[in-house]
Write a protein that holds these residues in place. Structure first.
Motif, PDB file in Angstrom:
ATOM      1  N   HIS A 103      50.587  28.127 -31.262  1.00 26.61           N
ATOM      2  CA  HIS A 103      51.082  29.181 -30.301  1.00 26.61           C
ATOM      3  C   HIS A 103      51.129  28.574 -29.078  1.00 26.61           C
ATOM      4  O   HIS A 103      51.752  28.985 -28.220  1.00 26.61           O
ATOM      5  CB  HIS A 103      50.604  30.436 -30.527  1.00 26.61           C
ATOM      6  CG  HIS A 103      51.171  31.466 -30.324  1.00 26.61           C
ATOM      7  ND1 HIS A 103      51.193  32.943 -30.742  1.00 26.61           N
ATOM      8  CD2 HIS A 103      52.584  31.786 -29.703  1.00 26.61           C
ATOM      9  CE1 HIS A 103      52.025  33.633 -30.641  1.00 26.61           C
ATOM     10  NE2 HIS A 103      53.083  33.182 -29.933  1.00 26.61           N
ATOM     11  N   GLN A 152      55.382  40.378 -28.722  1.00 29.55           N
ATOM     12  CA  GLN A 152      54.328  39.344 -29.341  1.00 29.55           C
ATOM     13  C   GLN A 152      53.671  39.941 -30.984  1.00 29.55           C
ATOM     14  O   GLN A 152      53.101  41.062 -30.637  1.00 29.55           O
ATOM     15  CB  GLN A 152      53.345  38.702 -28.741  1.00 29.55           C
ATOM     16  CG  GLN A 152      52.521  37.974 -29.221  1.00 29.55           C
ATOM     17  CD  GLN A 152      51.172  37.693 -28.223  1.00 29.55           C
ATOM     18  OE1 GLN A 152      51.368  37.884 -27.034  1.00 29.55           O
ATOM     19  NE2 GLN A 152      50.068  36.896 -28.790  1.00 29.55           N
ATOM     20  N   ASP A 199      51.045  39.369 -33.482  1.00 34.91           N
ATOM     21  CA  ASP A 199      49.947  38.559 -33.301  1.00 34.91           C
ATOM     22  C   ASP A 199      48.595  39.265 -33.944  1.00 34.91           C
ATOM     23  O   ASP A 199      48.520  40.473 -33.400  1.00 34.91           O
ATOM     24  CB  ASP A 199      49.734  37.573 -32.131  1.00 34.91           C
ATOM     25  CG  ASP A 199      49.156  36.387 -32.020  1.00 34.91           C
ATOM     26  OD1 ASP A 199      48.036  36.110 -32.975  1.00 34.91           O
ATOM     27  OD2 ASP A 199      49.566  35.753 -31.130  1.00 34.91           O
ATOM     28  N   ASP A 226      45.857  36.062 -27.106  1.00 34.01           N
ATOM     29  CA  ASP A 226      46.275  34.607 -26.724  1.00 34.01           C
ATOM     30  C   ASP A 226      46.445  34.601 -25.304  1.00 34.01           C
ATOM     31  O   ASP A 226      47.176  33.766 -24.440  1.00 34.01           O
ATOM     32  CB  ASP A 226      47.573  33.956 -27.352  1.00 34.01           C
ATOM     33  CG  ASP A 226      47.468  33.675 -28.613  1.00 34.01           C
ATOM     34  OD1 ASP A 226      46.309  33.746 -29.367  1.00 34.01           O
ATOM     35  OD2 ASP A 226      48.574  33.657 -29.369  1.00 34.01           O
ATOM     36  N   ASP A 270      53.570  35.090 -34.398  1.00 34.66           N
ATOM     37  CA  ASP A 270      52.466  34.383 -34.878  1.00 34.66           C
ATOM     38  C   ASP A 270      52.313  35.049 -36.288  1.00 34.66           C
ATOM     39  O   ASP A 270      52.132  36.100 -36.385  1.00 34.66           O
ATOM     40  CB  ASP A 270      51.448  34.728 -33.978  1.00 34.66           C
ATOM     41  CG  ASP A 270      50.231  34.032 -34.429  1.00 34.66           C
ATOM     42  OD1 ASP A 270      49.818  33.618 -35.732  1.00 34.66           O
ATOM     43  OD2 ASP A 270      49.215  33.556 -33.622  1.00 34.66           O
TER      44      ASP A 270
HETATM   45 MN    MN Z   1      49.144  33.405 -31.488  1.00 30.97          MN
END
Ligand code: MN
Ligand code: MN
Length: 322
Positions: free
Chosen positions: A126, A150, A152, A156, A244
């Motif tokens: 990522h 995002q 995920d 992050d 992700d």
């Molecule tokens: Mn990620």
């Protein structure tokens, strides 16, 4: 003027397992010149904090993408009739020096943007998304900081790892906010879960205005309600979509570096991706597919399918925009 279109190799004529593997069996081309959407690989996992292997993601997603047919089953969209799409190959990224790698990725994406194509990439870990965002942001400075959708298991948005290292796949979106690449008030993270280092781990992101939709909230509300909120938050402003693969439950996507149990299903992922219709998407990626930990190619197939869903949304949005 419309750009010349490309079609995948027809699997009814030449079987899926034959020939060179490219994304969606599209032509491999030397540059993004003449394309609306450039499919590319970013085979780099130097930002990985746990088990590595996402550098092998692009090649395996290409292989599994030979299963994907040309028309979306629900919307009826045939993306290759609306958009000029081809496989521009992998960015040439060396695996040893992270600073050099981030530079190479940013330069590669800048080139694609300058050629007038929208980058739709497969990572890589990522951290690869950070230089991609930098390049897209710089390609059109007047546009301002970008929104982010995002998917995920992880936010992050950590600060430092392994001492004082600011660049890992656990930190890209903190750096992007600090650099003015992303507008945190138009950032939404869906599927966040798993044990944390400290109870206030996500507080910095929340304080910036990032909307964190934990897997518990997602489970309560479901994909339709969540995506209605995402569309309201993004409105017509430019947004990047990053997927992700570890957002999906590891029973369905085991081939990834930092698996977290209790994720959303592949079907829920598809429902959410279809809910991106209408957004002003300026680029997108699928990251963290790690073939060495995969079983029977299932995670790479999931990655390829996510890539196709994203492509179909881009085609749908293009059609609506006229
Ligand atoms: Mn990620
Ligand atoms: Mn993750």
């Amino acid at each position: 003027m419309p750009k010349p279109l490309h079609e995948p190799v027809d699997a009814a004529l030449i079987p899926r397992f034959a020939g060179h593997a490219t994304f969606m069996r599209l032509p491999a081309v030397a540059s993004a010149e003449g394309l609306d959407v450039a499919l590319l690989g970013i085979p780099w996992d130097g930002g990985t904090t746990n088990r590595a292997g996402a550098r092998h993601g692009p090649r395996e997603v290409r292989n599994q993408s030979s299963l994907i047919r040309r028309v979306h089953p629900v919307t009826g969209i045939a993306p290759y009739e609306r958009l000029a799409v081809a496989d521009v190959g992998d960015l040439a990224v060396q695996p040893i020096d992270p600073a050099a790698a981030l530079r190479q990725i940013e330069e590669g994406i800048a080139r694609i943007c300058a050629q007038g194509a929208l980058p739709l990439s497969v990572g890589g870990d990522h951290l690869t998304t950070l230089p991609v965002l930098r390049a897209i942001r710089k390609a059109d400075p007047a546009r301002g900081p970008l929104g982010l959708v995002q998917f995920d298991a992880h936010s992050d948005t950590a600060d430092r790892y392994f001492g004082d290292n600011p660049y890992t796949h656990g930190t890209p979106f903190r750096r992007a906010i600090e650099e003015g690449v992303l507008d945190p008030r138009r950032m939404v993270q869906i599927g966040i879960r798993g044990s944390v280092y400290a109870p206030d781990e996500h507080q910095w992101a929340r304080d910036q205005g990032v909307r964190i939709i934990t897997i518990e909230e997602f489970a309560r509300r479901g994909p339709d309600a969540v995506m209605a909120e995402v569309r309201a938050l993004m409105a017509n402003a430019p947004a990047y979509v990053t997927f992700d693969i570890d957002g999906i439950d590891p029973s369905m996507a085991p081939g990834t570096g930092t698996p977290e149990i209790g994720g959303f299903t592949t079907r829920e992922a598809q429902a959410m991706l279809r809910g991106l219709a209408g957004l002003h998407i300026v680029g997108a990626d699928v990251v963290e597919v790690s073939p060495p930990f995969d079983i029977g190619g299932i995670t790479a197939l999931t990655g390829a399918t996510v890539l196709f869903e994203l492509l179909c949304v881009l085609a749908e949005n293009r059609a609506e925009a006229g």
